[in-house]
Design an enzyme around this catalytic site. Structure first.
Site, PDB file in Angstrom:
ATOM      1  N   TRP A 186       8.083 -26.021  -1.967  1.00  0.00           N
ATOM      2  CA  TRP A 186       9.422 -25.909  -1.605  1.00  0.00           C
ATOM      3  C   TRP A 186      10.438 -26.486  -2.848  1.00  0.00           C
ATOM      4  CZ3 TRP A 186      12.361 -30.571  -1.588  1.00  0.00           C
ATOM      5  CH2 TRP A 186      11.700 -31.599  -1.334  1.00  0.00           C
ATOM      6  N   GLU A 235       2.195  16.474   1.070  1.00  0.00           N
ATOM      7  CA  GLU A 235       3.802  16.035   1.097  1.00  0.00           C
ATOM      8  C   GLU A 235       4.578  16.398   2.174  1.00  0.00           C
ATOM      9  OE1 GLU A 235       4.315  17.169  -3.624  1.00  0.00           O
ATOM     10  OE2 GLU A 235       4.246  18.787  -2.287  1.00  0.00           O
ATOM     11  N   CYS A 294      -0.346   4.415  -0.204  1.00  0.00           N
ATOM     12  CA  CYS A 294      -1.183   5.522   0.338  1.00  0.00           C
ATOM     13  C   CYS A 294      -1.188   5.598   1.873  1.00  0.00           C
ATOM     14  CB  CYS A 294      -2.569   5.445  -0.154  1.00  0.00           C
ATOM     15  SG  CYS A 294      -2.751   5.451  -1.930  1.00  0.00           S
ATOM     16  N   CYS A 321       0.748  -1.336   0.049  1.00  0.00           N
ATOM     17  CA  CYS A 321       0.029   0.021   0.075  1.00  0.00           C
ATOM     18  C   CYS A 321       0.941   1.217  -0.077  1.00  0.00           C
ATOM     19  CB  CYS A 321      -0.981   0.074   1.143  1.00  0.00           C
ATOM     20  SG  CYS A 321      -2.001   1.484   1.310  1.00  0.00           S
TER      21      CYS A 321
END
Length: 1345
Positions: free
Chosen positions: A389, A1289, A205, A203
Site C-alpha cells: 500500500w 467468427e 480465447c 484469456c
C-alpha cells in the site's frame, strides 16, 4: 548505535580496486579470523590484500521447483524473475506477453511472509514484475513443478483439461498457477472467492466460463454439476519426486548447485554491484536508514513489488543506479489491531484485505467491509499479492493525477502516516499532506487508522471504471460522515469527502464538507444545497487518457448522491433506495446444450483438444520457448513518434554505445536486388509499403530502423535511445469525423451495392427514418507476441520460424525484401498463442524486418515485438461510421434502405485488408427489395487497418441491427416484432442477388423466444424498471445471418500412411491458433479411414509441404482443410480398395497397409481445395441471441445478467470445441461492442492506449452472470463439410445484443424524465458514454418523496 536506532558508523562496503589495473572487485565475507583477505585480480592477475568486516552477501539464492539457483552481478539489477527463468530455461512454461503486470500470463507462486498469519504463505505473483534479486530466499513454484503428461497431471491441470479450459493454451499455465496459489493459501475456497481471484490473467480465447468451471470444482459450495471429487490436501501440493521427496521437475538433475536447503534461511543483507547499478537488501530498519543516509542524493529507488512501472515507465528499475529492496525489513510488517489500527508499510494489498475481513463485523471499524470490497477490485490478484500500500501512495505522490485507491481509503478515515528519515527522525502527516513531503532519504514506516465508538459513523468508498476488475478508476470516492439518524441524519462533525480523478490538486471537496457541518442530511433542501455546492467546486482537468470532464464531474456528484441514498435509506422513497447500492453480481452459471450422432463417432463426438494435457501443463512449446540457436541475437524496431512528418535526422550513437548492441539497421542496408517493400507483389499487386522509412512518415509507429543486440531487453532499451528528429510536421488525421470534414477520401473506392431503387422506395414509404451510428477499432490482443526467428542458410537462403497465420505471405515478404527466390526461403509454423487476424498480413512486416536483420549480421536473429510497439506499429480493426435512410410501412416492413458507410482504412487502401470490398453482411438477417450500400474509405494517419476476428461482418451487421432498433423505436413497436417481420425466408435474394436456401433464422428466433420465455422476461424487466428509479434493466434479442465465404481460398493437405505400423501423418495448410483445427482434422481422418484417432498425428505447417495455401482466418480454414483431408483419404481408399478386395475377409488396417506397400501402392495423397462460388457467400450461419443487462443510472456502470444464444452449427464435427469457440468469440465481441477503446494523441497520432494499463479486454466479471449456449439440433448443413457450419467468427457479432440491452436500459432511465426519444449508441458503449446518455440532472437527485 545512536538512541534513535541508527548505526551511525554502519555503511555498506565499497568496491575494492586493484592497485595495478584499477579493476573493481566486490569483497566477500569469508571465515578469516583477522579479517584480512587475499585476492588475485580477475582482470590482470595481480595479487593483493584487503580487509572488510561486514556480514553481507554479494549474490542471491532461491529455489525453483526445488532446485536451487544463485544469481549475482552477472545479471542486471533490473532483470525480472520471468527474464531469468526463461533465459536460464528454468521455466519455459511460464509465459511472457505484456511484461508490465497487466496480462497475467507470467504467474508463478512464491512463498512470502504473511504478517497476518505470521507464516510463509504461497501466493501467485506476476513474475515479470518481481525482480530477480528480490527473490533472495524465495521458494518459487512454476507450472513445471506441478505435473506433466509423462509423470502425471496435477489435479488442477486435470480439471482444466476435463473442462476444456485451454484453447490456444498460452494463458493456461498461468490460470493453473493462479488456482494453485489460491488453494495453497485456502484449500476450502468458495465459488465466490474463485471468481474474485480470477482477475489476474487475460484469456482472449475461451470466454472464461470453461476456466472458471474447472476451478469451481474445488469450491466447497460448487453447484452440483461442477462437484469435483474430494481432493486430499496433499494432492494440492506439487508433484513430489520419489527420490528426494521434493517438488518434481520431471528429472533428477540439479541446476547450478547441489540440491540443498536455501542458504538464505536466516536473512542477511545483500549488496550486489554490477555494471548497470547496485542492489541493496537491508534486513532491518537501521540498515535501511544507513543505506538511505549513504545514497540519499543518488538516483535511487525503494523496491517492494515493482508493479508501478507498468503504468509509469520512468519507474522502471532500469532507470535507477541504486535499487534498495525493502522486503526483508521486518519492522515494516507491523500489524496492530487495537484502539488504533497500525499497518506496516510492507503490507501488501492482499494483506490489507485479510486484515479488514477479520474486522468486518467489528462495529468500531465501520469502514472494514467497504475497504475489503474496494481493495478486491484494486489491481489484480497477482499484483495485490506482491504490491504494498505504501508503494501505491508513493506512486500517487509522484503522479498527482493518479487516482490512487489506497489514497482514497486512507484519507477517507484520516489515516496518519509515520515517516522516518535516514537519521532516524520520525514524523507524521496525513495522506493529503504526504503529497507535498520531500521523500528523499525517507521511508514510510506505517499508517495509523482510527477506530470509532457509537453507531453514527458511516463510511463508504466507491470506484467506477471501464472494467469492473483490474482497472484504474474514472473517479474513486470516499465518504466518512458521523450522522445522528434520530435527528434527521444530522451531520455532527465535519465530514470527509475524498475524490480522485477530478484534477491533480483536488483531494477533498472542502466547500461541501464545510457546508454540511451541523446540517440535517435528511432534509431535501440540504441535499440539494450540498449537490449544488459540490458541483460548483469540481473543476475537472483534461488529460488525454481521462474520460470527458463533464462525465467525471457528473460521476463525482452521482457518487455523493449514491452515498446519501445508502446512509439515509429511511428518508428515500422505495423506488429511489436501490440507487444507494451498487450492482450485485452473483457467480457465473450457465448451460451448454447440443446433440451428437454416435453412429458417426469420432465425427460429431464432443471431445477435448488432443493437445489439452500438454497445454495445461506448459509442456507445449511456442516459438519464443525454443532453445536459443548458437550465437542468436535479438532485434527491436525503432518506430516514429510523429504521425505526419518527414524524417530529418536519425542518431543511433547512444544505442550503439549500449553494451551488447551489435548493429543499427536502416533502409540503406537492404541488399542489392531486394526492395524496401514488405507488401508481397503476389498478394498486394501494386500496393507498396516501405519496410523501413526512407523519409516520409505516414503514421506514428512507422518502422525507421532496427537495433540488434545480444538480449531482447538490451535491444529494446537501445531502440528507445535512437534519436529521431522530424521536419514538415503536420497535425495528423486520427478519427473519422476529421477525415470526413477534411474530405480525406481515397480515389477509386469500392463500387456501391445497388438492388432495386432504394431512394424511390423510401420516398414513397409511409414511414421514414434517418440517422447515424459508428463503431470503433479493436486491438487483436493475441497474448503470444508477434515473433519471428530468421537464420541465414549455408547456401544463401533464409530459414524462417514465425507466428504467422499466412505462411505464403510471410515467405513472399522475406524473399522480396532480400531479393531471394521464394524457393530460397523456408517458413515453418507449429502453433500460435492466439492470433485473431493480427498475425495475417501484419506478420509479413515483422518477418521482413527480422530477415533483414539476420541478413545484415549474418546470424540467427529473433524479433519479439513488445505490446507497446505492436499496438503502435501494426494495423487493427477498421473503425466505421454509417449514415442511413430507411423506409418502411406502418408495421415496420422494410421498403428501402440506404447506407453510406465510412471506413477508417489508415494511410492506405487495399482490397486485401479492407472489408469495404466485401459486398455482404450489411443486410444482416433482413430482407428488403431495395438497397443502396455505398462504401467510402477514408485516409488517416494510422497504420493500414487489417483483419480482426469478424472483420467487416461485425460492424456491418451492427449498423443494420442499429437501424432495426431505430425503426422499431420510431414506430413505438417491440423491436423483436419488427425484426421478425423482416427476417429472410428460403428463396429470397440478398442484395447481391444470391438466392438464400436452407434459411433457418425464423425457426431459430421462434425457438429462442419459447426457450427463454420471452414475454415473461420482458414483463419482469418492465416490473423491475417500474420499481426502481436509479437501476434499470433492458432486454434485447438479436437475430443474425452471417455469410460464410469460401471463394478464393485454397488449402493444401497431405495424408501420409506409414507402412511399418499403419500410423498416419497429416500436414495441412491451416495454422493451429487455438481453434482445435488439428483435433477436428484427426476426427475427420479417423472417420474417413475407419481407424482409431490414436494412430493419427498432425505435423507442423511449412512452406515446403503446404505451399500455396491461403491464410488461416475467416472461420473457414478448418472446414476447408477437412475437405482436403477427406479427399486425400478417399484417394487413398480408392487406391487401397483393390488390395483389400484381393486379400479377402476383413484384414486389419495394419495388414492392409503392409500389403499395399508390398505392392508399391502410393500411400501418400494430397488435395488442394479451391472453391469458386458465383457469389461472395457459400452458405450462411444463423443465430439468435437474447441479452439482459442491468444499469446503474447514476454511474453508467452496467452488468450483464443473462445471455441466451441459439446457434445453427449444422452437424458440429466436435460440439465441445465448437461451443467453446462460440463462447470465446462472444467474449471478444463484448470487448469490441462495450469496452475496448483505442485513443490517439491528437497532436502526434500516437496510440495512447498502447498497453494493458489503458486498454481493457474483458475479464471474467465482464461476462453475463447466466450464460446459456445451445446449438440448433438435427439441422445438417447440406452444402457444408460433413453437414457442419463454421463457428469461429459469427459469435463475436452476437455480442452486439448486449449493447442493445444496455441501450434499452438507458431508454428506461430517460423515460423517467420524459426524454425517451431515439438516440444513437455507437460502439464501444463504454461506461462514460452510457451514463451521459441517461441525461441525469442533479435536480432529480432527491429522496423521491
Amino acid at each position: 548505535m545512536s538512541k534513535n536506532g541508527t548505526h551511525k558508523d554502519w555503511t555498506y562496503p565499497s568496491m575494492v580496486v586493484c592497485p595495478v589495473c584499477a579493476a573493481s572487485h566486490l569483497p566477500r565475507k569469508d571465515n578469516l579470523a583477522n579479517g584480512v583477505y587475499a585476492c588475485t585480480c580477475v582482470n590482470c592477475g595481480h595479487f593483493f590484500k584487503f580487509r572488510t568486516v561486514q556480514n553481507f552477501k554479494s549474490s542471491v539464492s532461491f529455489t525453483i521447483n526445488g532446485t536451487q539457483y544463485t544469481a549475482g552481478n552477472e545479471y542486471n539489477p533490473a532483470t525480472s524473475l520471468n527474464d531469468f527463468m526463461r533465459l536460464s530455461r528454468a521455466s519455459m512454461g511460464t509465459k511472457g506477453s505484456c511484461y508490465e503486470g497487466g496480462c497475467g500470463v507470467c504467474l508463478v507462486t512464491v512463498k512470502l511472509y504473511d504478517p497476518v498469519s505470521q507464516q510463509n504463505v504461497e501466493y501467485a505473483v506476476n513474475s515479470c514484475c518481481l525482480q530477480l534479486f528480490a527473490c533472495d530466499g524465495f521458494e518459487i513454484t512454476t507450472i513445471e513443478g506441478l505435473g506433466n503428461p509423462r509423470k502425471g497431471l496435477h489435479v488442477i491441470q486435470e480439471r482444466l483439461v476435463e473442462h476444456d479450459g485451454a484453447q490456444c493454451g498460452y494463458c493456461s499455465p498461468a490460470q493453473v498457477m493462479n488456482m494453485y496459489g489460491l488453494l495453497q493459501k485456502n484449500p476450502t475456497v468458495t465459488v465466490q472467492q474463485v471468481e474474485d481471484e480470477f482477475d489476474a490473467t487475460i484469456c482472449r480465447c475461451t470466454g472464461y466460463r470453461s476456466i472458471l468451471d474447472a476451478m469451481k470444482t474445488f469450491a466447497v459450495d460448487a453447484p452440483q454439476n461442477l462437484k469435483g471429487k474430494v481432493v486430499d490436501i496433499e494432492d494440492l501440493d506439487a508433484k513430489l519426486c520419489k527420490k528426494t521427496g521434493k517438488s518434481c521437475s520431471g528429472h533428477c538433475k540439479t541446476t547450478g548447485h547441489s540440491d540443498h536447503s536455501c542458504s538464505n534461511q536466516i536473512a542477511k543483507p545483500v549488496h550486489i554491484v554490477g555494471a548497470n547499478g547496485q542492489w541493496f537488501k537491508p534486513t532491518s530498519l537501521s540498515e535501511l536508514q544507513a543505506v538511505l543516509l549513504q545514497y540519499a542524493n543518488n538516483n535511487y529507488r525503494l523496491v517492494f513489488g515493482n508493479t508501478g512501472f507498468g503504468l509509469y515507465q520512468e519507474l522502471g528499475p532500469w532507470n535507477f543506479d541504486i535499487l534498495i529492496d525493502i522486503r526483508a525489513v521486518q519492522e515494516l510488517y507491523t500489524v496492530k489491531l487495537g484502539s488504533t489500527i497500525v499497518l506496516g508499510a510492507n503490507l501488501s494489498l492482499q494483506n490489507l484485505i485479510d486484515i479488514f475481513e477479520q474486522k468486518a463485523t467489528d462495529p468500531s471499524v465501520p469502514y472494514a467491509s467497504a475497504f475489503v470490497q474496494h481493495l478486491k477490485i484494486t489491481a489484480q490478484h497477482g499484483i495485490r499479492n506482491m504490491s504494498s500500500w505504501a508503494g501505491n501512495l508513493m506512486l500517487k505522490r509522484a503522479h498527482l493525477e493518479f487516482p490512487s485507491d489506497i489514497f482514497v481509503l486512507l484519507e477517507t478515515v484520516s489515516a496518519q502516516l509515520t515517516i522516518v528519515d535516514a537519521n532516524g527522525v520520525q514524523s507524521t502527516c496525513s495522506c493529503a499532506e504526504f503529497l507535498n513531503v520531500d521523500m528523499k532519504g525517507k521511508v514510510i514506516i506505517s499508517a495509523s487508522l482510527p477506530t470509532y465508538s457509537g453507531t453514527g459513523v458511516q463510511v463508504r468508498t466507491y470506484k467506477t471504471s471501464s472494467r469492473l476488475q483490474a482497472s484504474q478508476a474514472f473517479i474513486n470516492a470516499g465518504f466518512n460522515f458521523n450522522l445522528d439518524a434520530n435527528n434527521n441524519f444530522l451531520v455532527k462533525s465535519r465530514p470527509s469527502i475524498v475524490l480522485q480523478g477530478i484534477n491533480s490538486a483536488l483531494t477533498h471537496a472542502v466547500q461541501t464538507e464545510a457546508f454540511l457541518v451541523n446540517k440535517a442530511l435528511g432534509d431535501p433542501a440540504v441535499l440539494q444545497g450540498a449537490l449544488s455546492t459540490l458541483s460548483s467546486e469540481l473543476t475537472p482537468d483534461t488529460f488525454p487518457l481521462w474520460t470527458d470532464p463533464s462525465y467525471r464531474r457528473s460521476l463525482a456528484i452521482s457518487l455523493f448522491y449514491k452515498f446519501v441514498l445508502d446512509v439515509c435509506q429511511s428518508k428515500a422513497d422505495a423506488r429511489y433506495a436501490s440507487g444507494g447500492q451498487g450492482l450485485v453480481r452473483t457467480p457465473m452459471v450457465g448451460t451448454q446444450d447440443y446433440d451428437t450422432d454416435q453412429t458417426k463417432w469420432p465425427l460429431t463426438e464432443p471431445m477435448k483438444k488432443i493437445t489439452a494435457p500438454y497445454l495445461a501443463t506448459g509442456v507445449v512449446q511456442y516459438l519464443d520457448d525454443l532453445p536459443l540457436a548458437p550465437g542468436e541475437l535479438c532485434a527491436s524496431v525503432v518506430i516514429s513518434t510523429e504521425g505526419s512528418a518527414t524524417i530529418d535526422t536519425v542518431d543511433a550513437s547512444a544505442a550503439l554505445a549500449v553494451p551488447g548492441v551489435v548493429a543499427f539497421i536502416q533502409a540503406s542496408d537492404i541488399p542489392a536486388g531486394g526492395v524496401n517493400n514488405w507488401r508481397p507483389y503476389g498478394i498486394f499487386g501494386d500496393f507498396k509499403e516501405e519496410l523501413l522509412s526512407t523519409g516520409t512518415i505516414l503514421y506514428a509507429g512507422q518502422p525507421i530502423g532496427i537495433v540488434v543486440a545480444d538480449l531482447q531487453t538490451t535491444a529494446d532499451t537501445a531502440a528507445a535511445l535512437v534519436k529521431v528528429t522530424y521536419k514538415n510536421v503536420q497535425i495528423p488525421i486520427v478519427d473519422i469525423q476529421t477525415a470526413i470534414k477534411q474530405k480525406s477520401f481515397f480515389p477509386n473506392p469500392p463500387p456501391p451495392v445497388v438492388s432495386g431503387n432504394a431512394a424511390a422506395a423510401i420516398a414513397a414509404s409511409p414511414k421514414k427514418i434517418s440517422g447515424s451510428v459508428g463503431c470503433g477499432s479493436q486491438y487483436q490482443f493475441h497474448l503470444e507476441p508477434q515473433l519471428t526467428i530468421c537464420t541465414p542458410t549455408d547456401v544463401g537462403g533464409m530459414k524462417v520460424k514465425t507466428t504467422t497465420q499466412w505462411i505464403d505471405g510471410s515467405l513472399e515478404s522475406v524473399a522480396q525484401v532480400l531479393g531471394l527466390q521464394q524457393s530460397d526461403v523456408t517458413v515453418e509454423v507449429e502453433r500460435l498463442g492466439g492470433a485473431f487476424g493480427g498475425k495475417i498480413t501484419q506478420n509479413f512486416l515483422v518477418s521482413g524486418l527480422c530477415a533483414l536483420a539476420a541478413y545484415v549480421v549474418g546470424r540467427t536473429v529473433k524479433m519479439r515485438v513488445d505490446i507497446h510497439t505492436n499496438m503502435k506499429m501494426l494495423g487493427k480493426r477498421t473503425p466505421y461510421y454509417a449514415e442511413y435512410q430507411v423506409g418502411s410501412d406502418v408495421t415496420g416492413k422494410l421498403t428501402g434502405v440506404i447506407i453510406t458507410l465510412y471506413g477508417d482504412e489508415g494511410w492506405g487502401l487495399t482490397d486485401v485488408e479492407s472489408s469495404m470490398f466485401v459486398q455482404d453482411w450489411f443486410d444482416n438477417a433482413y430482407y428488403c427489395p431495395n438497397w443502396l450500400f455505398t462504401p467510402i474509405p477514408l485516409k488517416t494517419n494510422k497504420p493500414v487497418n487489417t483483419g480482426c476476428r469478424a472483420p467487416g461482418s461485425a460492424p456491418f451487421i451492427f449498423v443494420m441491427e442499429s437501424i432495426m432498433e431505430h425503426l422499431a423505436k420510431s414506430l413505438q413497436l417491440d423491436p423483436l416484432a419488427v425484426k421478425q417481420l423482416n427476417l429472410y425466408t428460403s428463396g429470397q435474394k440478398d442484395p447481391a442477388g444470391m438466392v438464400l436456401n436452407y434459411v433457418t433464422i425464423g425457426e431459430i428466433v421462434t425457438q429462442l423466444k419459447a426457450d427463454i420465455n420471452y414475454n415473461q422476461r420482458i414483463q419482469a424487466v418492465n416490473d423491475f424498471n417500474k420499481a426502481n428509479r436509479w437501476k434499470k434493466r433492458g432486454l434485447a434479442v438479436m437475430p443474425m445471418r452471417f455469410a460464410i465465404m469460401w471463394s478464393g481460398s485454397q488449402f493444401n493437405s497431405h495424408v501420409i500412411i506409414h507402412h511399418g505400423d499403419g500410423s498416419v501423418s497429416v500436414a495441412h495448410g491451416g495454422i493451429d491458433v487455438g481453434q482445435g483445427i488439428n483435433t477436428k482434422i484427426i476426427q475427420v481422418c479417423a472417420y474417413e479411414l475407419g481407424i482409431p484417432m490414436s494412430k493419427i498425428r498432425v505435423k507442423k505447417s511449412s512452406s515446403t509441404i503446404n505451399a500455396n495455401s491461403y491464410t488461416t482466418g475467416g472461420s473457414i480454414t478448418t472446414e476447408l482443410c477437412c475437405i482436403g483431408v477427406i479427399e486425400s483419404c478417399r484417394i487413398l481408399k480408392d487406391r487401397m480398395a483393390p488390395v483389400k478386395a484381393a486379400m479377402g475377409g476383413n484384414p486389419s488396417w495394419e495388414d492392409l497397409v503392409a500389403r499395399c506397400y508390398q505392392l508399391m501402392v502410393n500411400l501418400t495423397a494430397s488435395y488442394v481445395t479451391h472453391q469458386n462460388d458465383p457469389f461472395a457467400a457459400h452458405y450462411s450461419s444463423y443465430s439468435a441471441t437474447c441479452a439482459e443487462a442491468e444499469l446503474d443510472v447514476l454511474t453508467g456502470q452496467y452488468q450483464l445478467r443473462q445471455l441466451d444464444m441459439l446457434y445453427d452449427c449444422g452437424d458440429s464435427m466436435n460440439p465441445e470445441l465448437d461451443i467453446g469457440q462460440v463462447e470465446g468469440g462472444f467474449a471478444m465481441g463484448l470487448g469490441y461492442f462495450l469496452q475496448e477503446d483505442l485513443k490517439y494523441d491528437p497532436k502526434t497520432g500516437e496510440v495512447l492506449t498502447a498497453g494493458t494499463w489503458d486498454y481493457k479486454p474483458p475479464l471474467p466479471k465482464d461476462l453475463p452472470m447466466n450464460l446459456n449456449f445451445k446449438f440448433l439440433k438435427k439441422t445438417p448443413n447440406p452444402i457444408g463439410v460433413l453437414g457442419s457450419k463454421a463457428v469461429g467468427e459469427p459469435p463475436l457479432v452476437t455480442a452486439a445484443a448486449c449493447l442493445f440491452a444496455i441501450k434499452h436500459a438507458v431508454e428506461a432511465a430517460r423515460a423517467e424524465t420524459a426524454q425517451d426519444t431515439f438516440f444513437s449508441l455507437s460502439a464501444p458503449a463504454t461506461v462514460d458514454k452510457v451514463q451521459a446518455l441517461c441525461l441525469n440532472n442533479i435536480s432529480s437527485y432527491t429522496y423521491g418523496k
